[in-house]
Write a protein that holds these residues in place. Structure first.
Motif, PDB file in Angstrom:
ATOM      1  N   PRO A   1       0.833  -1.205   0.000  1.00 51.95           N
ATOM      2  CA  PRO A   1       0.000   0.000   0.000  1.00 51.95           C
ATOM      3  C   PRO A   1       0.868   1.256   0.000  1.00 51.95           C
ATOM      4  N   SER A   2       0.277   2.365  -0.424  1.00 53.58           N
ATOM      5  CA  SER A   2       1.039   3.613  -0.488  1.00 53.58           C
ATOM      6  C   SER A   2       1.499   4.010   0.913  1.00 53.58           C
ATOM      7  N   PRO A   3       2.735   4.518   1.041  1.00 51.04           N
ATOM      8  CA  PRO A   3       3.263   4.877   2.357  1.00 51.04           C
ATOM      9  C   PRO A   3       2.524   6.066   2.970  1.00 51.04           C
ATOM     10  N   LEU A   4       2.491   6.087   4.279  1.00 49.20           N
ATOM     11  CA  LEU A   4       1.849   7.178   5.010  1.00 49.20           C
ATOM     12  C   LEU A   4       2.783   8.383   5.082  1.00 49.20           C
ATOM     13  N   THR A   5       2.200   9.577   5.113  1.00 44.97           N
ATOM     14  CA  THR A   5       2.990  10.787   5.302  1.00 44.97           C
ATOM     15  C   THR A   5       3.289  10.955   6.788  1.00 44.97           C
ATOM     16  N   GLU A   6       4.209  11.854   7.107  1.00 46.89           N
ATOM     17  CA  GLU A   6       4.566  12.104   8.512  1.00 46.89           C
ATOM     18  C   GLU A   6       3.352  12.574   9.312  1.00 46.89           C
ATOM     19  N   GLU A   7       2.519  13.428   8.701  1.00 47.56           N
ATOM     20  CA  GLU A   7       1.337  13.944   9.389  1.00 47.56           C
ATOM     21  C   GLU A   7       0.336  12.826   9.681  1.00 47.56           C
ATOM     22  N   GLU A   8       0.151  11.921   8.705  1.00 46.03           N
ATOM     23  CA  GLU A   8      -0.773  10.806   8.899  1.00 46.03           C
ATOM     24  C   GLU A   8      -0.275   9.882  10.000  1.00 46.03           C
ATOM     25  N   VAL A   9       1.031   9.633  10.018  1.00 48.08           N
ATOM     26  CA  VAL A   9       1.611   8.776  11.055  1.00 48.08           C
ATOM     27  C   VAL A   9       1.410   9.410  12.431  1.00 48.08           C
ATOM     28  N   ALA A  10       1.672  10.699  12.541  1.00 46.47           N
ATOM     29  CA  ALA A  10       1.509  11.399  13.826  1.00 46.47           C
ATOM     30  C   ALA A  10       0.057  11.336  14.287  1.00 46.47           C
ATOM     31  N   ALA A  11      -0.880  11.517  13.369  1.00 45.37           N
ATOM     32  CA  ALA A  11      -2.299  11.471  13.731  1.00 45.37           C
ATOM     33  C   ALA A  11      -2.703  10.069  14.193  1.00 45.37           C
ATOM     34  N   ILE A  12      -2.200   9.043  13.504  1.00 43.04           N
ATOM     35  CA  ILE A  12      -2.526   7.664  13.885  1.00 43.04           C
ATOM     36  C   ILE A  12      -1.931   7.336  15.253  1.00 43.04           C
ATOM     37  N   ILE A  13      -0.710   7.818  15.514  1.00 41.72           N
ATOM     38  CA  ILE A  13      -0.077   7.586  16.820  1.00 41.72           C
ATOM     39  C   ILE A  13      -0.878   8.259  17.922  1.00 41.72           C
ATOM     40  N   ASP A  14      -1.273   9.519  17.713  1.00 40.59           N
ATOM     41  CA  ASP A  14      -2.066  10.240  18.716  1.00 40.59           C
ATOM     42  C   ASP A  14      -3.386   9.525  18.983  1.00 40.59           C
ATOM     43  N   GLU A  15      -4.013   9.042  17.914  1.00 38.65           N
ATOM     44  CA  GLU A  15      -5.283   8.324  18.049  1.00 38.65           C
ATOM     45  C   GLU A  15      -5.098   7.036  18.849  1.00 38.65           C
ATOM     46  N   ALA A  16      -4.030   6.304  18.574  1.00 38.61           N
ATOM     47  CA  ALA A  16      -3.772   5.040  19.276  1.00 38.61           C
ATOM     48  C   ALA A  16      -3.457   5.282  20.748  1.00 38.61           C
TER      49      ALA A  16
ATOM     50  N   ARG B   1       2.970   0.226   5.466  1.00 40.64           N
ATOM     51  CA  ARG B   1       2.808   1.605   5.019  1.00 40.64           C
ATOM     52  C   ARG B   1       3.758   2.564   5.720  1.00 40.64           C
ATOM     53  N   ALA B   2       4.427   2.085   6.771  1.00 43.90           N
ATOM     54  CA  ALA B   2       5.373   2.926   7.500  1.00 43.90           C
ATOM     55  C   ALA B   2       6.380   2.033   8.209  1.00 43.90           C
ATOM     56  N   ASP B   3       7.554   2.597   8.513  1.00 41.28           N
ATOM     57  CA  ASP B   3       8.612   1.862   9.189  1.00 41.28           C
ATOM     58  C   ASP B   3       8.284   1.778  10.676  1.00 41.28           C
ATOM     59  N   MET B   4       8.127   0.560  11.175  1.00 40.28           N
ATOM     60  CA  MET B   4       7.748   0.364  12.579  1.00 40.28           C
ATOM     61  C   MET B   4       8.835   0.872  13.530  1.00 40.28           C
ATOM     62  N   GLY B   5      10.088   0.839  13.122  1.00 42.70           N
ATOM     63  CA  GLY B   5      11.173   1.350  13.961  1.00 42.70           C
ATOM     64  C   GLY B   5      11.042   2.852  14.171  1.00 42.70           C
ATOM     65  N   ALA B   6      10.747   3.567  13.089  1.00 45.39           N
ATOM     66  CA  ALA B   6      10.566   5.019  13.187  1.00 45.39           C
ATOM     67  C   ALA B   6       9.328   5.343  14.012  1.00 45.39           C
ATOM     68  N   ILE B   7       8.293   4.550  13.854  1.00 45.88           N
ATOM     69  CA  ILE B   7       7.067   4.772  14.630  1.00 45.88           C
ATOM     70  C   ILE B   7       7.344   4.546  16.111  1.00 45.88           C
ATOM     71  N   GLY B   8       8.136   3.529  16.426  1.00 48.27           N
ATOM     72  CA  GLY B   8       8.483   3.265  17.825  1.00 48.27           C
ATOM     73  C   GLY B   8       9.199   4.436  18.462  1.00 48.27           C
TER      74      GLY B   8
ATOM     75  N   ARG C   1       7.876   6.729  21.625  1.00 53.18           N
ATOM     76  CA  ARG C   1       8.713   6.998  22.810  1.00 53.18           C
ATOM     77  C   ARG C   1       8.775   8.495  23.107  1.00 53.18           C
ATOM     78  N   ALA C   2       8.952   9.292  22.063  1.00 49.52           N
ATOM     79  CA  ALA C   2       9.046  10.748  22.244  1.00 49.52           C
ATOM     80  C   ALA C   2       7.750  11.309  22.805  1.00 49.52           C
ATOM     81  N   LYS C   3       6.614  10.778  22.369  1.00 45.92           N
ATOM     82  CA  LYS C   3       5.327  11.293  22.853  1.00 45.92           C
ATOM     83  C   LYS C   3       5.002  10.820  24.257  1.00 45.92           C
ATOM     84  N   LEU C   4       5.469   9.625  24.618  1.00 41.05           N
ATOM     85  CA  LEU C   4       5.154   9.091  25.952  1.00 41.05           C
ATOM     86  C   LEU C   4       6.111   9.590  27.028  1.00 41.05           C
ATOM     87  N   ASN C   5       7.272  10.090  26.648  1.00 43.74           N
ATOM     88  CA  ASN C   5       8.219  10.596  27.644  1.00 43.74           C
ATOM     89  C   ASN C   5       7.904  12.023  28.039  1.00 43.74           C
TER      90      ASN C   5
END
Length: 147
Positions: free
Chosen positions: A91-106, A132-139, A143-147
């Motif tokens: 599938p087409s890769p997610l943009t940085e904004e989409e990834v951030a929104a999905i992380i905030d939602e989760a 659709r996104a690199d799980m390492g970068a998402i991790g 971490r940055a949002k939870l700290n």
């Protein structure tokens, strides 16, 4: 049409076009899917097939790094070509904004407040961003949002 059927159709087109590099990569992908189907004795869903293809891309990226450090650019180029073929089925890769929104939602969905909840957040995200996104970068973003 399922992802495996798309792979098979593209394999036939590559045969007709006599595109050996594309044909070999698609055959390798179908072989990996078939191996897992034989091992588990069940037909893979599109989501599971995407997970297999994502793993193949990750393996090739690791190989590229190793080949470049060993001074073998021709092998690295071959791996890069395989990545391009495999990525056409993901599938087409997610943009940085989409990834951030999905992380905030989760994070809100799970009610995470500390690093102890990171596993729950990753579990909630995995199916949404698989392939659709690199799980390492998402991790690292979690971490940055939870700290």
């Amino acid at each position: 049409m399922s992802l495996v059927e798309q792979l098979k159709d593209q394999m036939k087109e590559a045969m007709r076009a006599k595109d050996k590099a594309r044909l070999g990569t698609i055959r390798m992908a179908l072989s990996a899917v078939k191996q897992i189907e034989v091992d588990t004795r069940e037909t893979l869903t599109d989501e599971q097939t995407i997970a297999v293809l994502t793993k193949m891309v990750k393996q090739r990226r690791d190989s590229i790094a190793q080949y470049e450090s060993a001074g073998r650019p021709e092998l690295a180029a071959s791996e890069a070509e395989e990545i391009q073929v495999i990525e056409t089925f993901l599938p087409s890769p997610l943009t940085e904004e989409e990834v951030a929104a999905i992380i905030d939602e989760a994070i809100a969905q799970v009610g995470a407040s500390s690093m102890a909840d990171m596993g729950k957040v990753m579990g909630a995200l995995k199916s949404k961003v698989q392939g659709r996104a690199d799980m390492g970068a998402i991790g690292s973003q979690i971490r940055a949002k939870l700290n």
